[in-house]
Motif scaffolding. Structure first.
Motif, PDB file in Angstrom:
ATOM      1  N   UNK A  24       0.810  -1.218   0.000  1.00  0.00           N
ATOM      2  CA  UNK A  24       0.000   0.000   0.000  1.00  0.00           C
ATOM      3  C   UNK A  24       0.847   1.275   0.000  1.00  0.00           C
ATOM      4  N   UNK A  25       2.171   1.119   0.050  1.00  0.00           N
ATOM      5  CA  UNK A  25       3.044   2.291  -0.092  1.00  0.00           C
ATOM      6  C   UNK A  25       3.066   2.758  -1.546  1.00  0.00           C
ATOM      7  N   UNK A  26       2.715   1.856  -2.456  1.00  0.00           N
ATOM      8  CA  UNK A  26       2.634   2.188  -3.883  1.00  0.00           C
ATOM      9  C   UNK A  26       1.274   2.802  -4.208  1.00  0.00           C
ATOM     10  N   UNK A  27       1.259   3.626  -5.251  1.00  0.00           N
ATOM     11  CA  UNK A  27      -0.006   4.199  -5.714  1.00  0.00           C
ATOM     12  C   UNK A  27      -0.915   3.071  -6.189  1.00  0.00           C
ATOM     13  N   UNK A  28      -2.158   3.122  -5.732  1.00  0.00           N
ATOM     14  CA  UNK A  28      -3.168   2.142  -6.144  1.00  0.00           C
ATOM     15  C   UNK A  28      -4.533   2.795  -6.009  1.00  0.00           C
ATOM     16  N   UNK A  29      -5.554   2.138  -6.480  1.00  0.00           N
ATOM     17  CA  UNK A  29      -6.884   2.732  -6.449  1.00  0.00           C
ATOM     18  C   UNK A  29      -7.923   1.811  -5.861  1.00  0.00           C
ATOM     19  N   UNK A  30      -9.044   2.409  -5.513  1.00  0.00           N
ATOM     20  CA  UNK A  30     -10.185   1.674  -4.983  1.00  0.00           C
ATOM     21  C   UNK A  30     -11.463   2.267  -5.564  1.00  0.00           C
ATOM     22  N   UNK A  31     -12.478   1.453  -5.635  1.00  0.00           N
ATOM     23  CA  UNK A  31     -13.836   1.942  -5.808  1.00  0.00           C
ATOM     24  C   UNK A  31     -14.444   1.931  -4.414  1.00  0.00           C
ATOM     25  N   UNK A  32     -14.561   3.114  -3.847  1.00  0.00           N
ATOM     26  CA  UNK A  32     -15.085   3.255  -2.493  1.00  0.00           C
ATOM     27  C   UNK A  32     -16.612   3.280  -2.534  1.00  0.00           C
ATOM     28  N   UNK A  33     -17.218   2.713  -1.502  1.00  0.00           N
ATOM     29  CA  UNK A  33     -18.670   2.756  -1.329  1.00  0.00           C
ATOM     30  C   UNK A  33     -18.952   3.401   0.016  1.00  0.00           C
ATOM     31  N   UNK A  34     -19.673   4.512  -0.024  1.00  0.00           N
ATOM     32  CA  UNK A  34     -19.993   5.290   1.172  1.00  0.00           C
ATOM     33  C   UNK A  34     -21.482   5.179   1.452  1.00  0.00           C
ATOM     34  N   UNK A  35     -21.818   4.845   2.700  1.00  0.00           N
ATOM     35  CA  UNK A  35     -23.213   4.866   3.143  1.00  0.00           C
ATOM     36  C   UNK A  35     -23.327   5.912   4.242  1.00  0.00           C
ATOM     37  N   UNK A  36     -24.254   6.836   4.051  1.00  0.00           N
ATOM     38  CA  UNK A  36     -24.489   7.929   4.988  1.00  0.00           C
ATOM     39  C   UNK A  36     -25.789   7.624   5.728  1.00  0.00           C
ATOM     40  N   UNK A  37     -25.709   7.575   7.059  1.00  0.00           N
ATOM     41  CA  UNK A  37     -26.871   7.287   7.899  1.00  0.00           C
ATOM     42  C   UNK A  37     -27.292   8.555   8.629  1.00  0.00           C
ATOM     43  N   UNK A  38     -28.603   8.800   8.646  1.00  0.00           N
ATOM     44  CA  UNK A  38     -29.164   9.939   9.362  1.00  0.00           C
ATOM     45  C   UNK A  38     -30.262   9.428  10.280  1.00  0.00           C
ATOM     46  N   UNK A  39     -30.332  10.014  11.465  1.00  0.00           N
ATOM     47  CA  UNK A  39     -31.325   9.564  12.442  1.00  0.00           C
ATOM     48  C   UNK A  39     -32.127  10.751  12.938  1.00  0.00           C
ATOM     49  N   UNK A  40     -33.447  10.576  12.959  1.00  0.00           N
ATOM     50  CA  UNK A  40     -34.310  11.637  13.451  1.00  0.00           C
ATOM     51  C   UNK A  40     -35.760  11.221  13.433  1.00  0.00           C
TER      52      UNK A  40
END
Length: 118
Positions: A24-40
């Motif tokens: 991971x010291x080398x340049x590499x890429x990811x497809x990140x998946x973000x989930x945003x949770x909201x409560x109310x």
């Protein structure tokens, strides 16, 4: 009640602080998946916690800064571990999303972070 919205972005990065020889010291890429949770509570008459479009409008500029970019070049993300990226995203969006309760960021299908602002 808890609602959530999912997003994805593709970014490159490297981890400068890992030992020599770590892949991971080398340049590499990811497809990140973000989930945003909201409560109310449900908003009277609308019967929802928050309009999903409002959530998207807050998140989109943050995702646009990350998507197809070298994360290490973004101020505050010079050592962009999944944990650091998640806290950085939280800090960007929390002021505009007071109902934000949790973020989940996956950098692979089997690895990720859950952050609740602590």
């Amino acid at each position: 009640m808890v609602i959530f919205k999912k997003f994805a972005f593709d970014s490159a990065h490297f981890l400068p602080n890992v030992p020599e020889g770590h892949k991971c010291k080398n340049v590499h890429g990811h497809t990140y998946h973000l989930t945003v949770f909201l409560e109310g509570d449900l908003v009277k008459d609308l019967e929802w916690v928050m309009d999903f479009k409002e959530v998207k409008d807050v998140i989109k500029p943050v995702i646009d800064r990350l998507d197809h970019n070298m994360i290490n070049d973004i101020p505050g993300l010079e050592n962009p571990t999944a944990e650091r990226i998640t806290v950085w995203i939280w800090d960007q969006i929390k002021p505009s999303l007071p109902l934000l309760s949790k973020l989940e960021l996956n950098e692979t299908p089997t690895s990720g972070v859950i952050y609740e602002g602590k």
